[in-house]
Structure formats: structure tokens, C-alpha cells
Write a protein that holds these residues in place. Structure first.
Motif, PDB file in Angstrom:
ATOM      1  N   ASP A   3       0.843  -1.172   0.000  1.00 30.10           N
ATOM      2  CA  ASP A   3       0.000   0.000   0.000  1.00 30.10           C
ATOM      3  C   ASP A   3       0.888   1.235   0.000  1.00 30.10           C
ATOM      4  O   ASP A   3       2.106   1.144  -0.117  1.00 30.10           O
ATOM      5  CB  ASP A   3      -0.977   0.002   1.171  1.00 30.10           C
ATOM      6  CG  ASP A   3      -0.272  -0.060   2.507  1.00 30.10           C
ATOM      7  OD1 ASP A   3       0.890   0.390   2.576  1.00 30.10           O
ATOM      8  OD2 ASP A   3      -0.879  -0.553   3.463  1.00 30.10           O
ATOM      9  N   ALA A   4       0.278   2.401   0.112  1.00 27.96           N
ATOM     10  CA  ALA A   4       1.035   3.629  -0.028  1.00 27.96           C
ATOM     11  C   ALA A   4       2.111   3.775   1.046  1.00 27.96           C
ATOM     12  O   ALA A   4       3.103   4.464   0.850  1.00 27.96           O
ATOM     13  CB  ALA A   4       0.095   4.826   0.013  1.00 27.96           C
ATOM     14  N   PRO A  14       3.278   4.620  -8.245  1.00 25.83           N
ATOM     15  CA  PRO A  14       2.223   3.914  -7.493  1.00 25.83           C
ATOM     16  C   PRO A  14       0.841   4.409  -7.888  1.00 25.83           C
ATOM     17  O   PRO A  14       0.617   5.613  -8.057  1.00 25.83           O
ATOM     18  CB  PRO A  14       2.548   4.263  -6.033  1.00 25.83           C
ATOM     19  CG  PRO A  14       3.984   4.667  -6.036  1.00 25.83           C
ATOM     20  CD  PRO A  14       4.216   5.312  -7.357  1.00 25.83           C
ATOM     21  N   ARG A  15      -0.082   3.472  -8.033  1.00 26.61           N
ATOM     22  CA  ARG A  15      -1.439   3.801  -8.450  1.00 26.61           C
ATOM     23  C   ARG A  15      -2.443   3.066  -7.585  1.00 26.61           C
ATOM     24  O   ARG A  15      -2.287   1.879  -7.319  1.00 26.61           O
ATOM     25  CB  ARG A  15      -1.668   3.379  -9.907  1.00 26.61           C
ATOM     26  CG  ARG A  15      -0.819   4.123 -10.931  1.00 26.61           C
ATOM     27  CD  ARG A  15      -0.980   3.503 -12.295  1.00 26.61           C
ATOM     28  NE  ARG A  15      -0.382   4.323 -13.348  1.00 26.61           N
ATOM     29  CZ  ARG A  15      -0.360   3.990 -14.633  1.00 26.61           C
ATOM     30  NH1 ARG A  15      -0.905   2.840 -15.020  1.00 26.61           N
ATOM     31  NH2 ARG A  15       0.196   4.784 -15.531  1.00 26.61           N
ATOM     32  N   ALA A  16      -3.488   3.781  -7.176  1.00 28.75           N
ATOM     33  CA  ALA A  16      -4.605   3.108  -6.521  1.00 28.75           C
ATOM     34  C   ALA A  16      -5.238   2.162  -7.530  1.00 28.75           C
ATOM     35  O   ALA A  16      -5.450   2.520  -8.692  1.00 28.75           O
ATOM     36  CB  ALA A  16      -5.618   4.132  -6.036  1.00 28.75           C
ATOM     37  N   PHE A  17      -5.536   0.946  -7.086  1.00 29.32           N
ATOM     38  CA  PHE A  17      -6.086  -0.075  -7.971  1.00 29.32           C
ATOM     39  C   PHE A  17      -7.601   0.013  -7.954  1.00 29.32           C
ATOM     40  O   PHE A  17      -8.288  -0.735  -7.251  1.00 29.32           O
ATOM     41  CB  PHE A  17      -5.595  -1.450  -7.526  1.00 29.32           C
ATOM     42  CG  PHE A  17      -5.838  -2.553  -8.529  1.00 29.32           C
ATOM     43  CD1 PHE A  17      -5.322  -2.489  -9.807  1.00 29.32           C
ATOM     44  CD2 PHE A  17      -6.584  -3.666  -8.176  1.00 29.32           C
ATOM     45  CE1 PHE A  17      -5.540  -3.509 -10.720  1.00 29.32           C
ATOM     46  CE2 PHE A  17      -6.802  -4.694  -9.071  1.00 29.32           C
ATOM     47  CZ  PHE A  17      -6.280  -4.609 -10.359  1.00 29.32           C
ATOM     48  N   SER A  21      -8.729  -1.880  -2.072  1.00 34.69           N
ATOM     49  CA  SER A  21      -7.799  -1.397  -1.051  1.00 34.69           C
ATOM     50  C   SER A  21      -6.346  -1.498  -1.493  1.00 34.69           C
ATOM     51  O   SER A  21      -5.442  -1.157  -0.728  1.00 34.69           O
ATOM     52  CB  SER A  21      -7.985  -2.202   0.238  1.00 34.69           C
ATOM     53  OG  SER A  21      -7.686  -3.576  -0.005  1.00 34.69           O
ATOM     54  N   THR A  23      -2.803  -0.961  -3.787  1.00 31.41           N
ATOM     55  CA  THR A  23      -1.998  -0.015  -4.559  1.00 31.41           C
ATOM     56  C   THR A  23      -0.987  -0.826  -5.358  1.00 31.41           C
ATOM     57  O   THR A  23      -0.307  -1.696  -4.815  1.00 31.41           O
ATOM     58  CB  THR A  23      -1.268   0.972  -3.637  1.00 31.41           C
ATOM     59  OG1 THR A  23      -2.227   1.729  -2.907  1.00 31.41           O
ATOM     60  CG2 THR A  23      -0.403   1.920  -4.446  1.00 31.41           C
ATOM     61  N   SER A  25       2.058  -0.966  -8.699  1.00 32.09           N
ATOM     62  CA  SER A  25       2.993  -0.222  -9.535  1.00 32.09           C
ATOM     63  C   SER A  25       2.493  -0.260 -10.972  1.00 32.09           C
ATOM     64  O   SER A  25       1.851  -1.220 -11.393  1.00 32.09           O
ATOM     65  CB  SER A  25       4.397  -0.823  -9.447  1.00 32.09           C
ATOM     66  OG  SER A  25       4.364  -2.212  -9.723  1.00 32.09           O
ATOM     67  N   HIS A 256      -4.444   0.139 -14.889  1.00 34.84           N
ATOM     68  CA  HIS A 256      -3.745   0.582 -13.683  1.00 34.84           C
ATOM     69  C   HIS A 256      -2.335  -0.006 -13.625  1.00 34.84           C
ATOM     70  O   HIS A 256      -1.429   0.605 -13.055  1.00 34.84           O
ATOM     71  CB  HIS A 256      -4.515   0.156 -12.430  1.00 34.84           C
ATOM     72  CG  HIS A 256      -5.840   0.829 -12.296  1.00 34.84           C
ATOM     73  ND1 HIS A 256      -7.028   0.211 -12.659  1.00 34.84           N
ATOM     74  CD2 HIS A 256      -6.175   2.073 -11.861  1.00 34.84           C
ATOM     75  CE1 HIS A 256      -8.036   1.050 -12.437  1.00 34.84           C
ATOM     76  NE2 HIS A 256      -7.558   2.164 -11.953  1.00 34.84           N
TER      77      HIS A 256
END
Length: 303
Positions: A3-4, A14-17, A21, A23, A25, A256
Motif C-alpha cells: 500500500d502507499a 504507485p497507483r490506486a487499484f 484497497s 496499490t 505499480s 492501472h
């Protein structure tokens, strides 16, 4: 699960999926090739750790990828918090027919054992036809595991009408499909709608199996269809094909994350550096989209 707060400082964009919940690459690692028993264990262990050291925080595997799941579990279990783990199931359980609820349940449990992970971040039904998705119990069995906490995101991997049905079923939190310069069919339809609904999207084959490697149409390299498409699109990118193709998939398809497989650490690092260059110029994107447009109605997504 990455996660972040736990992702490496060297993580790739990094990207929110989606609204999950997770994250991820932007560049993920496709672990199909490391399932080959001819590859020495030591080489695979070094490669997998190099993947994580490079900031790649998504690893995608499948039950059907030979030794891949077992090797990921054996060599990366101590670093489990450093990456999002994705696998695919639905088949290959001894004594059971494919695509039954019990096969789904057993597939999840066996994957957890091989991957040495109590929780699997993303589990896909792997190229499952729509008629099977409609049958009682298969999707439900996967979502039971989500409710039980052994799977975080129920997902679907597939193409074309089957992919569209999976999206419309509202049963999944993530989709995986072929997205690349030669496979743009779903960018403005299924993928765009999936993102609107908050689903995660993973692009497989983001460089289209690299058909530019071949001066003539290949035979037996799983790049034949994409070589034909490359030729029909009439694009001449010289030595920049890998750069253009990967950046297009990462930044201009709606995915993503894009999973690229390799057994060569130097190639892995090359892909990392390409992704770090960022989006393509708008004129280049327009050229690629325009070249594909005349074929959009007849070129299906490649399973």
C-alpha cells in the motif's frame, strides 16, 4: 499487500487499484516464464528479488504456469508485504472437472499453499467463458473466499464478449485483458466503463509479444497475430518499438498496471527505465490510435 505506506521508495508510479484497497505499480511482473522447470532455481530466486528491488510491486501468476506459483512462494514469502499478488484459477484440480464451485475452492486453497500466503490479493477466473460465469456456483465460490478474507479482490481475466459479460455481471472488482498497440478494442468501451465503476484493470501482453523482433512473419513464437497487425497498421517506429509500445500500454490504455514477463534482469531494468520516462507525446498517441481505428471492428482481443 503493498500500500502507499509500505511500497518501496523506488516504486514505479504507485497507483490506486480502482476502488479496491490495493496499490499497484504501473509496471507489474508477469511470472509465466519462471514456471519453466528448465530454469535453475537460483536464477529464478535472483530474478524475483530483482523485480521487487526495482520497485515492481505487482506479480501476476496462474495455476497453469508450471512451477511459477510454487517458486514465488518459496523465494518471496519473506517479502510478502512488498507486493500485490495476483493469480488465476478454475482448472487443473486432480479428480475434479474444470469450472465447478469445488474446483474454485480447491484452486484457491492450493494456490495459498503454493504461494505461502494466507491471503491472495487478486484471484482471477482464468479465460472463463461467459456461459460458465452464468452457471450457478462458480462466481459465488470465488466471492465466498472474499467474504472469508482469504481473497481480497475477485477478478476476471479474459477477452471480448466474455470480458464484457464479466463487467456487466458486477461480480468482480478487477479485470485483466490484452491491451497494447495492436489490441486497442476495449480501451474506450469495457476498460473505460470498468474504471468508471471503480474496478482495477490489469493489462496483459502490453508489448504485444514484441512482434518487431521478427523481420518476417514468425512461426511458433506466439506473436503471429500481432505481427500481422503490426504490418497492417503500417507503423514504422524503428528501434523505438519497445519504448513506444510499453509507454502506450502503461499511460494510454486505462490500465492501472501492465504485466511484462521476462527471465532477463537486464530486460526488466530496461522496462523500468522506459516506464519512468512517462507518457508518450500526444501526437504519437494519436498516430497509434489512428492506425488501429480502421481495424477496431474486426480485430478481437487476443486470448
Amino acid at each position: 499487500m503493498a500500500d502507499a505506506t509500505t511500497a518501496s521508495s523506488t516504486a514505479l508510479v504507485p497507483r490506486a487499484f480502482g476502488r479496491t484497497s490495493l496499490t499497484v505499480s504501473a509496471l507489474g511482473y508477469g511470472a509465466g516464464q519462471i514456471g519453466d522447470a528448465r530454469l535453475p532455481d537460483g536464477d529464478v530466486e535472483l530474478l524475483l528479488n530483482t523485480v521487487l528491488d526495482a520497485g515492481v510491486a505487482l506479480i501476476d501468476t496462474a495455476r497453469g504456469y508450471g512451477l511459477s506459483e510454487e517458486r514465488i512462494g518459496r523465494f518471496l514469502s519473506r517479502r510478502r508485504d512488498a507486493f500485490v499478488l495476483s493469480t488465476k484459477i478454475g482448472y487443473g484440480i486432480e479428480g475434479l472437472p474444470d469450472w465447478t464451485p469445488e474446483t474454485i475452492r480447491r484452486g484457491i486453497e492450493e494456490a495459498r499453499q503454493r504461494l505461502q500466503s494466507d491471503v491472495l490479493d487478486i484471484v482471477h477466473l482464468h479465460s472463463c467463458p461467459a456461459e460458465t460465469l452464468r452457471s450457478a456456483g462458480v462466481v459465488e465460490a470465488l466471492n465466498e473466499a472474499v467474504e472469508a478474507g482469504t481473497v481480497r479482490v475477485a477478478a476476471y481475466s479474459g477477452e471480448n464478449d466474455d470480458l464484457a459479460y464479466a463487467l456487466e455481471s458486477k461480480a468482480f472488482g478487477s479485470l485483466q485483458t490484452s491491451l497494447n498497440v495492436f489490441d486497442q478494442r476495449d480501451i474506450e468501451s469495457t476498460v473505460a466503463e470498468a474504471r468508471t465503476r471503480g474496478l482495477g484493470v490489469i493489462a496483459k501482453r502490453p508489448v504485444g509479444n514484441a512482434p518487431w523482433r521478427f523481420a518476417e512473419r514468425p512461426d511458433g513464437h506466439y506473436a503471429e497475430v500481432y505481427w500481422d497487425r503490426m504490418s497492417a497498421m503500417g507503423l514504422d517506429l524503428g528501434a523505438d518499438w519497445q519504448d513506444v509500445a510499453l509507454r502506450f500500454a502503461v499511460y494510454h490504455t486505462g490500465a492501472h498496471a501492465c504485466i511484462v514477463g521476462t527471465t532477463n534482469a537486464a530486460h526488466l531494468q530496461q522496462n523500468v527505465e522506459i516506464v519512468k520516462r512517462g507518457p508518450l507525446p500526444e501526437a504519437m498517441v494519436a498516430q497509434l490510435r489512428t492506425a488501429f481505428a480502421p481495424h477496431a471492428a474486426v480485430w478481437d482481443g487476443q486470448v
